[in-house]
Design a protein around this motif. Structure first.
Motif: not given
Length: 82
Positions: A58-59, A30-34, A11-12
């Motif tokens: 979120x990956x 919480x995101x995988x990356x932000x 989800x991006x």
């Protein structure tokens, strides 16, 4: 259609004014990356890059053989139901 051997799902969310903490608060996840627009990323090579657009990702783990349904279920289970 041929057999799919592997799959990846995420989800991006992107936006110039995007504030990752606000997305995390709304989704209760919480995101995988932000990244925030204007943030400077420094690589081990010494090279730098300025982020041009905010992002929240979120990956799910890649799967082999493919399990797209399972990956989507995992993504949805991480977030609030509403």
């Amino acid at each position: 259609m041929g057999i799919i051997s592997r799959s990846a799902a995420s989800l991006r969310i992107f936006g110039d004014e995007l504030q990752p903490a606000e997305i995390s608060r709304m989704l209760k996840c919480e995101p995988t990356q932000a990244r925030v627009k204007g943030e400077v990323i420094k690589y081990s090579s010494g090279r730098e890059r300025t982020i041009t657009c905010g992002s929240w990702l979120l990956t799910a783990n890649r799967t082999e053989p493919e399990d797209l349904d399972g990956q989507i279920e995992w993504l949805m289970a991480k977030m609030t139901d509403d």
